[in-house]
Design a protein around this motif. Structure first.
Motif, PDB file in Angstrom:
ATOM      1  N   ALA A  42       0.881  -1.226  -0.179  1.00 56.57           N
ATOM      2  CA  ALA A  42       0.195   0.212   0.044  1.00 56.57           C
ATOM      3  C   ALA A  42       1.032   1.594   0.271  1.00 56.57           C
ATOM      4  CB  ALA A  42      -1.100  -0.161   1.088  1.00 56.57           C
ATOM      5  N   ALA A  43       0.508   1.574  -0.962  1.00 58.55           N
ATOM      6  CA  ALA A  43       1.815   3.079  -1.148  1.00 58.55           C
ATOM      7  C   ALA A  43       0.678   4.052  -1.236  1.00 58.55           C
ATOM      8  CB  ALA A  43       2.909   2.515  -1.856  1.00 58.55           C
ATOM      9  N   ARG A  44       1.145   5.362  -1.228  1.00 53.96           N
ATOM     10  CA  ARG A  44       1.044   7.559  -2.595  1.00 53.96           C
ATOM     11  C   ARG A  44       2.665   7.413  -2.503  1.00 53.96           C
ATOM     12  NH1 ARG A  44      -4.213   8.161   1.076  1.00 53.96           N
ATOM     13  NH2 ARG A  44      -4.461   5.921   0.282  1.00 53.96           N
ATOM     14  N   ILE A  45       1.994   7.787  -3.892  1.00 53.28           N
ATOM     15  CA  ILE A  45       3.240   8.971  -4.696  1.00 53.28           C
ATOM     16  C   ILE A  45       2.911  10.211  -4.012  1.00 53.28           C
ATOM     17  CG2 ILE A  45       4.021   9.332  -6.911  1.00 53.28           C
ATOM     18  CD1 ILE A  45       3.684   6.329  -6.381  1.00 53.28           C
ATOM     19  N   GLY A  46       4.318  10.433  -3.722  1.00 49.45           N
ATOM     20  CA  GLY A  46       4.627  12.197  -2.883  1.00 49.45           C
ATOM     21  C   GLY A  46       5.989  12.380  -2.875  1.00 49.45           C
ATOM     22  N   ASP A  47       6.535  13.400  -2.617  1.00 49.43           N
ATOM     23  CA  ASP A  47       7.635  13.974  -2.029  1.00 49.43           C
ATOM     24  C   ASP A  47       7.788  15.597  -2.068  1.00 49.43           C
ATOM     25  OD1 ASP A  47      10.174  15.864  -3.085  1.00 49.43           O
ATOM     26  OD2 ASP A  47      11.108  13.413  -4.044  1.00 49.43           O
ATOM     27  N   LEU A  48       8.786  15.669  -0.478  1.00 51.19           N
ATOM     28  CA  LEU A  48       8.830  16.167   0.534  1.00 51.19           C
ATOM     29  C   LEU A  48       8.694  18.273  -0.284  1.00 51.19           C
ATOM     30  CD1 LEU A  48      10.939  15.201   3.377  1.00 51.19           C
ATOM     31  CD2 LEU A  48       8.685  15.911   3.085  1.00 51.19           C
ATOM     32  N   ALA A  49       9.815  17.670  -1.641  1.00 52.65           N
ATOM     33  CA  ALA A  49       9.082  19.091  -2.758  1.00 52.65           C
ATOM     34  C   ALA A  49       8.198  19.562  -3.407  1.00 52.65           C
ATOM     35  CB  ALA A  49      10.605  18.978  -3.986  1.00 52.65           C
ATOM     36  N   ALA A  70      13.794  11.991   6.192  1.00 52.93           N
ATOM     37  CA  ALA A  70      15.251  12.795   6.426  1.00 52.93           C
ATOM     38  C   ALA A  70      15.030  13.901   5.952  1.00 52.93           C
ATOM     39  CB  ALA A  70      16.434  12.116   5.585  1.00 52.93           C
ATOM     40  N   PRO A  71      14.973  15.221   6.397  1.00 57.12           N
ATOM     41  CA  PRO A  71      14.799  16.723   6.164  1.00 57.12           C
ATOM     42  C   PRO A  71      15.950  17.270   4.962  1.00 57.12           C
ATOM     43  CG  PRO A  71      15.919  16.841   8.190  1.00 57.12           C
ATOM     44  CD  PRO A  71      15.760  15.462   7.718  1.00 57.12           C
ATOM     45  N   THR A  72      15.332  17.580   3.879  1.00 57.81           N
ATOM     46  CA  THR A  72      15.917  18.250   2.938  1.00 57.81           C
ATOM     47  C   THR A  72      17.232  18.951   3.063  1.00 57.81           C
ATOM     48  OG1 THR A  72      14.450  20.156   2.287  1.00 57.81           O
ATOM     49  CG2 THR A  72      14.086  18.294   1.940  1.00 57.81           C
ATOM     50  N   GLY A  73      17.086  20.002   4.276  1.00 56.54           N
ATOM     51  CA  GLY A  73      18.010  21.052   4.295  1.00 56.54           C
ATOM     52  C   GLY A  73      18.051  21.975   4.289  1.00 56.54           C
ATOM     53  N   ASP A  74      16.633  22.269   3.261  1.00 55.17           N
ATOM     54  CA  ASP A  74      15.686  23.547   2.747  1.00 55.17           C
ATOM     55  C   ASP A  74      14.531  23.369   3.386  1.00 55.17           C
ATOM     56  OD1 ASP A  74      14.256  25.595   1.234  1.00 55.17           O
ATOM     57  OD2 ASP A  74      15.842  25.556   0.086  1.00 55.17           O
ATOM     58  N   GLU A  75      14.745  25.037   4.760  1.00 53.92           N
ATOM     59  CA  GLU A  75      14.119  25.019   5.357  1.00 53.92           C
ATOM     60  C   GLU A  75      12.664  25.535   5.107  1.00 53.92           C
ATOM     61  OE1 GLU A  75      12.421  28.565   9.068  1.00 53.92           O
ATOM     62  OE2 GLU A  75      14.800  28.558   7.788  1.00 53.92           O
ATOM     63  N   ALA A  76      12.705  26.491   3.629  1.00 53.45           N
ATOM     64  CA  ALA A  76      11.423  26.457   2.825  1.00 53.45           C
ATOM     65  C   ALA A  76      10.635  25.171   2.470  1.00 53.45           C
ATOM     66  CB  ALA A  76      11.261  27.553   1.579  1.00 53.45           C
ATOM     67  N   VAL A  77      11.746  24.722   2.017  1.00 55.95           N
ATOM     68  CA  VAL A  77      10.727  23.579   1.712  1.00 55.95           C
ATOM     69  C   VAL A  77      10.618  22.259   2.315  1.00 55.95           C
ATOM     70  CG1 VAL A  77      11.342  21.068   0.214  1.00 55.95           C
ATOM     71  CG2 VAL A  77      12.476  23.039  -0.152  1.00 55.95           C
ATOM     72  N   ASP A  78      10.587  22.062   3.731  1.00 57.02           N
ATOM     73  CA  ASP A  78      10.398  21.269   4.294  1.00 57.02           C
ATOM     74  C   ASP A  78       9.292  22.224   5.475  1.00 57.02           C
ATOM     75  OD1 ASP A  78      12.354  19.524   4.435  1.00 57.02           O
ATOM     76  OD2 ASP A  78      13.960  20.920   5.998  1.00 57.02           O
ATOM     77  N   ALA A  79       9.270  23.383   5.263  1.00 54.82           N
ATOM     78  CA  ALA A  79       8.335  24.045   5.611  1.00 54.82           C
ATOM     79  C   ALA A  79       6.862  23.733   5.221  1.00 54.82           C
ATOM     80  CB  ALA A  79       8.451  25.497   6.335  1.00 54.82           C
ATOM     81  N   ALA A  80       7.373  23.715   3.408  1.00 56.03           N
ATOM     82  CA  ALA A  80       5.818  23.700   2.924  1.00 56.03           C
ATOM     83  C   ALA A  80       5.491  22.682   2.844  1.00 56.03           C
ATOM     84  CB  ALA A  80       6.063  24.037   1.430  1.00 56.03           C
ATOM     85  N   VAL A  82       6.089  20.800   5.738  1.00 53.40           N
ATOM     86  CA  VAL A  82       4.563  20.079   6.616  1.00 53.40           C
ATOM     87  C   VAL A  82       3.446  20.688   6.575  1.00 53.40           C
ATOM     88  CG1 VAL A  82       5.087  20.569   9.250  1.00 53.40           C
ATOM     89  CG2 VAL A  82       6.896  19.841   8.637  1.00 53.40           C
ATOM     90  N   HIS A  83       3.449  21.706   6.261  1.00 50.01           N
ATOM     91  CA  HIS A  83       2.364  22.490   5.744  1.00 50.01           C
ATOM     92  C   HIS A  83       1.634  21.744   4.845  1.00 50.01           C
ATOM     93  CE1 HIS A  83      -0.733  25.780   5.318  1.00 50.01           C
ATOM     94  NE2 HIS A  83      -0.739  25.869   3.668  1.00 50.01           N
ATOM     95  N   GLY A  84       1.666  21.557   3.834  1.00 48.48           N
ATOM     96  CA  GLY A  84       0.770  20.350   2.934  1.00 48.48           C
ATOM     97  C   GLY A  84      -0.026  19.121   3.671  1.00 48.48           C
ATOM     98  N   LEU A  85       0.871  18.364   4.499  1.00 50.84           N
ATOM     99  CA  LEU A  85       0.498  17.304   5.443  1.00 50.84           C
ATOM    100  C   LEU A  85      -0.460  17.323   6.211  1.00 50.84           C
ATOM    101  CD1 LEU A  85       3.786  15.528   5.370  1.00 50.84           C
ATOM    102  CD2 LEU A  85       2.442  14.477   4.720  1.00 50.84           C
ATOM    103  N   LEU A  86      -0.259  18.681   6.949  1.00 49.09           N
ATOM    104  CA  LEU A  86      -0.573  19.392   8.065  1.00 49.09           C
ATOM    105  C   LEU A  86      -2.717  19.795   6.951  1.00 49.09           C
ATOM    106  CD1 LEU A  86       1.039  20.793  10.135  1.00 49.09           C
ATOM    107  CD2 LEU A  86      -0.175  19.507  10.878  1.00 49.09           C
ATOM    108  N   ILE A 131      10.342  24.653  12.448  1.00 50.88           N
ATOM    109  CA  ILE A 131       9.645  22.710  12.503  1.00 50.88           C
ATOM    110  C   ILE A 131       8.861  22.731  13.214  1.00 50.88           C
ATOM    111  CG2 ILE A 131       9.762  21.293  10.867  1.00 50.88           C
ATOM    112  CD1 ILE A 131       9.814  23.509   9.165  1.00 50.88           C
ATOM    113  N   GLU A 132       9.020  22.566  14.316  1.00 44.73           N
ATOM    114  CA  GLU A 132       8.878  21.430  15.491  1.00 44.73           C
ATOM    115  C   GLU A 132       7.927  22.473  15.914  1.00 44.73           C
ATOM    116  OE1 GLU A 132      12.952  19.706  17.825  1.00 44.73           O
ATOM    117  OE2 GLU A 132      11.755  21.476  18.597  1.00 44.73           O
ATOM    118  N   ARG A 133       8.216  24.011  15.795  1.00 47.50           N
ATOM    119  CA  ARG A 133       6.676  24.662  16.528  1.00 47.50           C
ATOM    120  C   ARG A 133       5.808  25.229  15.804  1.00 47.50           C
ATOM    121  NH1 ARG A 133       4.305  25.378  20.096  1.00 47.50           N
ATOM    122  NH2 ARG A 133       6.746  25.275  21.457  1.00 47.50           N
ATOM    123  N   GLN A 134       5.665  24.659  14.280  1.00 48.25           N
ATOM    124  CA  GLN A 134       5.060  24.759  12.977  1.00 48.25           C
ATOM    125  C   GLN A 134       4.121  23.665  13.823  1.00 48.25           C
ATOM    126  OE1 GLN A 134       6.445  23.913   9.582  1.00 48.25           O
ATOM    127  NE2 GLN A 134       4.223  24.860   8.517  1.00 48.25           N
TER     128      GLN A 134
END
Length: 290
Positions: A42-49, A70-80, A82-86, A131-134
Motif C-alpha cells: 500500500a503506497a501513495r506517491i509524493g515528495d517533500l518538494a 530525513a529533512p531536505t536541508g531547505d527550510e522553505a521546502v520542509d516548512a511547505a 509540513v504545511h501540505g501534510l497538515l 519546524i517543530e513549532r509549526q
C-alpha cells in the motif's frame, strides 16, 4: 489505524513500520516513485518538494501521518511539506507525528536537558526548532500533533554507531570526534519504534517528547566498543575536528563532537514507554558486562 508513513524504508522508518504492522495497524508508505514500490504494498506517491502531492496523499481514510523522512536541508521546502501534510488534518483530531532530534538542544552541560530546555541548535539543524513549532502549533487547529526528538539511534548494525564500526574496520582502531569526555544521549531503534507507536495512540495534542533511553553515553567508550565489533581489541583514538570535517563535512563533524546529557523521562511518565533493548556498548560488542 491507517497510517501514512514518510521515510518508511529508512533506518528508523523501517523499524517503525514493523512495529506498527505487528500492532495491527495498516501502513501506507509514501514513495517518490511508483516504480520503487514493491508489489502488493500500500503506497501513495509524493515528495517533500511537492506539497500539493503531499496534501493529496492525506485522504479522508488516513487516520494518522508519521513524518520520519530525513529533512531536505531547505527550510522553505520542509516548512511547505509540513504545511501540505497538515492541511487536511486540521479540524479532524487526527494525529501527526514529526521527527526532529536532540541536536536542536545544542551542548547541554551536565544538567540533563528535558523538553522544557530552550533550544540552541547547531548548524546542521539550525532551522529545525521552527519546524517543530509549526507542528506543535497545529494543536490549536485540532490536530493531535506530536514532535519526537530521538537521541543518537543505534541497533541492528545501523545508525552512527554502525558507521563508527565501519571506521574502526577501515582504520584498524576506533575513532571519535571531539574531546574524550564527549557524551551522547542514545536510543535503540526498536525502543524508538515503540515510542512512535505510543505517541501515535496515546500522546495528547501539542506534545514534545525526547526519544532517549540512555541520557549520556561516553563516546570514547562507544568508539572502543566499535573497534571490538570490527574485530579489534577495543582501542580508540580521537579524530580531530578539522580532518574529520574534510571527510564528513563540517556540519556533521560538529554534531558528532556535541556533548549532551538529555532526559527521556517524559515519555516514560506520560506514555508508559519502557525501553528494553541492550545499552549501546552491549549492543555493539555482545558483551553483557558492558
Amino acid at each position: 489505524m491507517r497510517v501514512l508513513v514518510l521515510g518508511a524504508t529508512d533506518y528508523i522508518g523501517s523499524a517503525v513500520v514493523e512495529r506498527l504492522t505487528h500492532a495491527g495497524h495498516e501502513v501506507i508508505r509514501l514513495a517518490k516513485d511508483a516504480g520503487r514500490v514493491a508489489p502488493d504494498t500500500a503506497a501513495r506517491i509524493g515528495d517533500l518538494a511537492d506539497p500539493a502531492a503531499l496534501r493529496a496523499a492525506v485522504t479522508d481514510e488516513i487516520d494518522a501521518v508519521l513524518h520520519i523522512a530525513a529533512p531536505t536541508g531547505d527550510e522553505a521546502v520542509d516548512a511547505a511539506a509540513v504545511h501540505g501534510l497538515l492541511e487536511r488534518l486540521r479540524g479532524t483530531g487526527r494525529a501527526f507525528v514529526y521527527t526532529s532530534g536532540v541536536w536542536v538542544l545544542g551542548a547541554t552541560g551536565d544538567t540533563p536537558a528535558d523538553e522544557d530546555t530552550p533550544t540552541e541548535p547547531i548548524g546542521i539543524v539550525g532551522y529545525r526548532p521552527r519546524i517543530e513549532r509549526q507542528v506543535l502549533d497545529a494543536a490549536a487547529d485540532d490536530v493531535r500533533s506530536v514532535v519526537i526528538r530521538p537521541g543518537i539511534v543505534y541497533g541492528n548494525g545501523g545508525g552512527i554507531p554502525g558507521l563508527m564500526t565501519d571506521w574502526a574496520r577501515e582504520h584498524g582502531i576506533g575513532r571519535y570526534v571531539g574531546p574524550v569526555d564527549t557524551r551522547w544521549p542514545m536510543v535503540h531503534v526498536d525502543d524508538l519504534a515503540s515510542l512512535y507507536l505510543l505517541a501515535l495512540t496515546r500522546a495528547e495534542e501539542g506534545t514534545l517528547l525526547h526519544g532517549v533511553a540512555h541520557a549520556c553515553v561516553a563516546v570514547a567508550a562507544l568508539a572502543a566498543a566499535a573497534d571490538r565489533s570490527a574485530g579489534g581489541t577495543g582501542r580508540a583514538e580521537p579524530w580531530d575536528r578539522e580532518p574529520a570535517a574534510e571527510v564528513l563535512g563540517a556540519p556533521f563533524a560538529e554534531a558528532l563532537a556535541l556533548d549532551q546529557v538529555v532526559s527521556g523521562r517524559r515519555a516514560v511518565d506520560e506514555l508508559g514507554w519502557r525501553p528494553t533493548r541492550p545499552n549501546p556498548l552491549t549492543e555493539l560488542t555482545g558483551d553483557t558486562r558492558a
